[in-house]
Write an enzyme that holds these catalytic residues in place. Sequence first.
Site, PDB file in Angstrom:
ATOM      1  N   GLY A 179       9.551   2.636   4.419  1.00 52.11           N
ATOM      2  CA  GLY A 179       8.688   2.733   3.240  1.00 52.11           C
ATOM      3  C   GLY A 179       7.973   1.434   2.977  1.00 52.11           C
ATOM      4  N   GLY A 198       5.907  -0.865  -0.318  1.00 50.06           N
ATOM      5  CA  GLY A 198       5.627  -1.017  -1.737  1.00 50.06           C
ATOM      6  C   GLY A 198       4.812  -2.259  -2.010  1.00 50.06           C
ATOM      7  N   MET A 224       5.774  -5.114  -3.177  1.00 50.48           N
ATOM      8  CA  MET A 224       6.415  -6.380  -2.817  1.00 50.48           C
ATOM      9  C   MET A 224       6.622  -6.524  -1.315  1.00 50.48           C
ATOM     10  SD  MET A 224       7.087  -8.380  -5.400  1.00 50.48           S
ATOM     11  CE  MET A 224       8.477  -9.352  -4.865  1.00 50.48           C
ATOM     12  N   GLY A 225       6.751  -5.432  -0.609  1.00 58.57           N
ATOM     13  CA  GLY A 225       7.006  -5.514   0.825  1.00 58.57           C
ATOM     14  C   GLY A 225       7.388  -4.172   1.401  1.00 58.57           C
ATOM     15  N   VAL A 236      10.335  -1.670   3.652  1.00 57.51           N
ATOM     16  CA  VAL A 236      11.758  -1.428   3.890  1.00 57.51           C
ATOM     17  C   VAL A 236      11.911  -0.862   5.298  1.00 57.51           C
ATOM     18  CG1 VAL A 236      13.821  -0.200   3.140  1.00 57.51           C
ATOM     19  CG2 VAL A 236      12.181  -1.013   1.443  1.00 57.51           C
ATOM     20  N   LYS A 252      14.751  -5.072   3.381  1.00 53.14           N
ATOM     21  CA  LYS A 252      13.480  -5.143   2.679  1.00 53.14           C
ATOM     22  C   LYS A 252      12.857  -6.505   2.961  1.00 53.14           C
ATOM     23  CE  LYS A 252      11.259  -4.818  -1.825  1.00 53.14           C
ATOM     24  NZ  LYS A 252      11.442  -4.591  -3.272  1.00 53.14           N
ATOM     25  N   ASP A 283      10.525   0.059 -12.910  1.00 53.17           N
ATOM     26  CA  ASP A 283       9.716   0.825 -11.958  1.00 53.17           C
ATOM     27  C   ASP A 283      10.495   2.033 -11.462  1.00 53.17           C
ATOM     28  OD1 ASP A 283       7.467   1.451 -10.481  1.00 53.17           O
ATOM     29  OD2 ASP A 283       8.089   0.286  -8.741  1.00 53.17           O
TER      30      ASP A 283
END
Length: 536
Positions: free
Chosen positions: A50, A52, A54-55, A57, A72, A166
């Site tokens: 995945g 997002g 921030m970074g 996974v 992550k 979140d």
Amino acid sequence: MSLCPTCNTEFTAGEQFCPKDGTPLQGQSGGDRLLGRVLSGRYRLEERLGQGGMGAVYRAHHLLMDKPVAVKVLRQELSSDAEAVARFHREARSASRLDHEHIIRVTDFGQSEDGQLFLVMELLEGESLAEVVRRGPLPWQRAAVIMRDVALGLSHAHEQGIIHRDLKPENIILSRRPRSGRQVVKVLDFGLAKLLHEAGGGDASLTRTGVVFGTPEYMSPEQAEGRELDHRTDLYSLGVIGYQMLTGSVPFSGSTFLALITRTVMEPPEPPSRRRPGIELPPELEALVLRCLEKQPSARPQTADELVAALELLVRSPAIPGAPEHATPGNGELAWVAATRAGVQSTPPSSGGHAPAQGLEPEPTSASEQEQKLAPRPWRWPLYAVALALVATSGMVGLRLLRRPPPSPPQPARVDPLTTAQELLLRRRVDDALALLQAERKRRNSPALHRLLSEVYEAKDNRLRALGHMYLALRLSGQGPEEAATRLSLAQLLSRMGHAGESCRVVAGLTSAATPQSLRQQAESLIRTLRCEAPR
């Protein structure tokens, strides 16, 4: 995979808008240069699971312990951003404090030889709740169990002073025990969490008011307005998730980021039973979900434990016999599920007499002596009348002299702080106007004050805060001319921000005869300028 053209962030969880800036996402494809890399000599990245803000996974393999893990990795282009790096380190410290069955466990974090920051977590075999709800609504019993388990995890995090900020279906994993096959709900990605105990600390700037984190569809109204948050924002997000599990859709949607948060802040949610007619849904669960979606945090369940207690009663007693038709959750064990009120009997107070006091009776006298004592003396009455008149006259004169207040010096007329702030704003002394209004806000909370604060923040180029204060002004306006003035100001702000459709929607209805003439003329002028279509 989707890409934000404004901040170049990649997303794979099906988001429509970028959580950072609200820009519509675009589709893209491409390879991943991190696949096959070994971080810190221990973790080989094998598959990206995945992406997002921030970074990303990854599924990884722990080379020393020979077991699969999840890693992550902070986006490479953010590694030189001191604020992003500080937030990542704070995520690791926060996550390491969480140890609960319904929260993903963090086992390690560090930095690779080339400066790549990473966080190591347990690898969960299962699917995200987002994948599950895409297939359609869930039975209310399963939805209630998932909500309860998520609330249990949130309760543990809140006790540690951590809020998620979140919470969404993509951050909830549904896996099963290998032997028993029992469903296990795990909440992950506390990367945007806020440490309540760090407020005012060294890195408090990372959560400064006005910086919005989160996914728009699951934001609480206070989060959309950029206000300070507490643990009750997570309960709102969980209410959105519960609503989505029951109906197959989120309570609010919009074609633009602003349209979405406008509806979130201003409109009440449609009850799930109305959104999905014929749904099998206990009214108690519907009332609980709608309570989580209240605009004001004080109207929601006040703790995750309170939410757990209510959901536990629903899970244990599916039929809920004798429950009121339109129950509303309360505190403690939420006796609203099967409340009964006991009658209170009272008896009238007993009456009784009092014995006359002993030894206080006057000595007996004869009837002739009593008549002689009570007989009037005519020659004394004129003297009595003259004495009483003198006493009354002198008393009245004395009282008038005593009551006369001393002369007071003339008081200067008090200048309204809002008028002063308006003058400062016109002279472009924006910071002085802001300081004056913030001080005045401690004494009163009025629509006019928030409209001025909106102007100040717009002058400081903080449109989100400006919009938030305009929503607060609208909430305080009530009915009548004050509401019309606020709606017009909000519509004008939306127009200046380039959101003509939202401006038309807000200004609709201000052309009626009930609107004051001056405001009605401005509304008609705005409608002509924006070429608003007549509401259907």
